[in-house]
Design a protein around this motif. Structure first.
Motif, PDB file in Angstrom:
ATOM      1  N   SER A   1      -0.356  -0.630  -0.394  1.00  0.00           N
ATOM      2  CA  SER A   1      -0.430   0.841  -0.383  1.00  0.00           C
ATOM      3  C   SER A   1       0.961   1.448  -0.307  1.00  0.00           C
ATOM      4  CB  SER A   1      -1.258   1.325   0.818  1.00  0.00           C
ATOM      5  OG  SER A   1      -2.545   0.764   0.779  1.00  0.00           O
TER       6      SER A   1
ATOM      7  N   ILE B   1      -2.872   6.937   4.509  1.00  0.00           N
ATOM      8  CA  ILE B   1      -1.930   6.399   5.512  1.00  0.00           C
ATOM      9  C   ILE B   1      -0.805   7.392   5.817  1.00  0.00           C
ATOM     10  CG2 ILE B   1      -2.386   3.966   4.974  1.00  0.00           C
ATOM     11  CD1 ILE B   1       0.232   3.782   3.498  1.00  0.00           C
TER      12      ILE B   1
ATOM     13  N   LYS C   1      -7.457   6.110  -0.408  1.00  0.00           N
ATOM     14  CA  LYS C   1      -7.201   5.188   0.710  1.00  0.00           C
ATOM     15  C   LYS C   1      -5.686   5.071   0.947  1.00  0.00           C
ATOM     16  CE  LYS C   1      -8.162   0.521   1.931  1.00  0.00           C
ATOM     17  NZ  LYS C   1      -8.418  -0.807   1.376  1.00  0.00           N
ATOM     18  N   ASP C   2      -4.939   4.885  -0.148  1.00  0.00           N
ATOM     19  CA  ASP C   2      -3.484   4.731  -0.034  1.00  0.00           C
ATOM     20  C   ASP C   2      -2.859   5.980   0.598  1.00  0.00           C
ATOM     21  OD1 ASP C   2      -3.655   2.275  -1.260  1.00  0.00           O
ATOM     22  OD2 ASP C   2      -2.949   2.971  -3.221  1.00  0.00           O
TER      23      ASP C   2
ATOM     24  N   GLN D   1      -9.099   4.067  -4.355  1.00  0.00           N
ATOM     25  CA  GLN D   1      -7.876   3.371  -3.927  1.00  0.00           C
ATOM     26  C   GLN D   1      -6.775   4.393  -3.632  1.00  0.00           C
ATOM     27  OE1 GLN D   1      -7.247  -0.335  -3.833  1.00  0.00           O
ATOM     28  NE2 GLN D   1      -5.854   0.729  -2.456  1.00  0.00           N
TER      29      GLN D   1
ATOM     30  N   SER E   1       0.492  -4.542   7.016  1.00  0.00           N
ATOM     31  CA  SER E   1      -0.803  -4.992   6.487  1.00  0.00           C
ATOM     32  C   SER E   1      -1.198  -4.149   5.284  1.00  0.00           C
ATOM     33  CB  SER E   1      -1.873  -4.929   7.564  1.00  0.00           C
ATOM     34  OG  SER E   1      -1.901  -3.637   8.107  1.00  0.00           O
ATOM     35  N   TYR E   2      -0.681  -2.933   5.220  1.00  0.00           N
ATOM     36  CA  TYR E   2      -1.039  -2.077   4.093  1.00  0.00           C
ATOM     37  C   TYR E   2       0.111  -2.046   3.087  1.00  0.00           C
ATOM     38  CZ  TYR E   2       1.122   0.376   7.882  1.00  0.00           C
ATOM     39  OH  TYR E   2       1.938   0.673   8.936  1.00  0.00           O
TER      40      TYR E   2
END
Lengths: 214, 214
Positions: A11, A55, A51-52, A48, A7-8
Motif C-alpha cells: 500500500s 492508511i 484500502k490503500d 484496493q 506490513s502494509y
C-alpha cells in the motif's frame, strides 16, 4: 537493526502513484476524485484503492469520492513529504548522477544537497547544480550540510565500509542501491532498493503472458 | 493491457535476494541451505521464506533445509532467468547508462545489447561496450537485434510517443522507469519501476522509527 516490518508495504509503495493522480486533479481544479477513477488509471480494483488510501486517514464521500486537496495533504503528511528532507548521494557514478537529477524527488520534499565520490575527476564538479565532494571530506561535509539521509550508490565491494563511515557521521537513514545487506546499528533505518526485484516482476509477467495465464 | 495481477508479487520481488544467498552457498560448496539461515540474513520470518520459496516448487528437507543446487535452479527456472533475454535501453542518459552497466543483470540472463538516444552526441558512442544508436534508427535496429524487451528511460514527456514506436517495432515487454502510465496493446507486458515507491518506504520507516513504532 531489528526487524522492521511495514506490513502494509504494498500500500505504501502505491501511495506515490495516487499522489501523482491527486495532484493532476488538483492542477485541473477538480474538487473531488473518485476511487474508481484512480483505480481505472492504475489498473487496480477500486476496493484496493480505498484500502490503500485508508492508511493515510482520508475518508471519501459516497458518490463523490475523495476531496482533492485534503487527499493530497493526507498522502503528503502520512509520508512526511510535506517537510523537506536534505540528503546526500554517496557514489556519484551513473546511477548516483541519475538520482541527483531525478525530477520526482524534489516534488516529494527530497532535496539532494551534495554528492561524494572517490574519483577525483568527479569530485569538485557539479552534477545538476549539486556540488560533488571528494570522499575524504565526507565527515566534515555531512556535518556541515546537517544531512541525516544518505543515498548509497557506491560499488557493492565498498558498500559496507562506506556505510560504517556514514553511520559514524551521524547518518540515520540509508537508501541502499547496492545489493549488499548492510549491517547498521539499531537506530539507523535502511531501505534496500533492488533493481533485480523489478526485473523479477517483469520476467514473471512475461512468463504468465506466454502461458496465457494473464 | 488488461489487468495483470501477480497476487504473490511481494514473494516474487524477494526471490532475487534468495537467489543471491543460494548462489553464495553454492560458491561455498554448501550442500544444504536452511530457510532459517536465509530468513536471518534477510531479516524475515522463516515461515515467510518457506512460503515465498514454495512458489518455485522447491521443497526443503526437515532439519537440513533446501538442497543448494536444486534451489538455485528452481528460482532461476521459475523466473525464466536460466534463459538469456536480449534487451535494448531506450534513453541513454544517466539512468539508462547506469542500467547498461548494472552488474546484476547479466547474472540474471538479461543482456543489454543496444541503446538508443535522441542526443546525437551520445548516439554513435559505446556505453560499457554497448553500442548506442540514434533514435531514428530504432525500427531497423530493433528488428536487426531481434529484441523483444525494452527498458524505457526517456524523459516522461516523450514516454508515450516513444512507447508507441517501440510497440510498432514489435517490443513485447517494457520495463518502464518513467512515471507515465503507458498505454499499450493487450499483448505487451509493462513493469513500472517507480523510484518514488522506494522513497515512500524509506519515509515511512523513518517516521515509524521517530514515533518508536519499530
Amino acid at each position: 537493526m531489528n526487524k522492521m516490518k511495514v506490513s502494509y508495504a504494498p500500500s505504501v509503495r502505491r501511495l506515490p502513484s495516487y499522489l501523482l493522480i491527486a495532484r493532476q486533479a488538483q492542477d485541473n481544479g477538480d474538487e473531488y476524485l473518485s476511487g474508481t477513477v484512480i483505480a481505472s488509471e492504475l489498473d487496480l480494483e477500486p476496493i484496493q484503492v480505498r484500502k490503500d488510501l485508508s492508511i493515510t486517514g482520508i475518508a471519501g464521500k459516497p458518490k463523490r469520492g475523495y476531496p482533492v486537496q485534503p487527499l493530497v495533504k493526507a498522502i503528503e503528511s502520512y509520508l512526511n513529504w510535506d517537510r523537506q528532507v536534505n540528503a546526500v548521494v554517496v557514489g556519484a557514478g551513473n546511477l548516483g548522477s541519475a538520482l541527483m537529477g531525478f525530477p520526482g524527488f524534489r516534488e516529494h520534499g527530497l532535496r539532494i544537497i551534495g554528492g561524494f565520490d572517490m574519483d577525483s575527476s568527479i569530485a569538485g564538479s557539479k552534477i545538476y547544480g549539486i556540488p560533488v565532494y571528494p570522499m575524504d571530506q565526507v565527515k566534515s561535509k555531512i556535518e556541515e550540510l546537517a544531512s541525516l539521509t544518505a543515498i548509497l550508490t557506491v560499488p557493492s565491494v565498498s558498500a559496507q565500509s562506506v556505510t560504517d563511515i556514514l553511520v559514524e557521521c551521524g547518518i540515520k537513514a540509508l537508501w541502499n542501491f547496492t545489493n549488499v545487506k548492510l549491517k547498521v546499528p539499531d537506530d539507523v533505518v535502511v531501505q534496500n532498493e533492488d533493481l533485480s526485484s523489478g526485473y523479477a516482476m517483469l520476467s514473471i509477467k512475461c512468463r504468465m503472458r506466454r502461458d496465457r495465464l494473464i
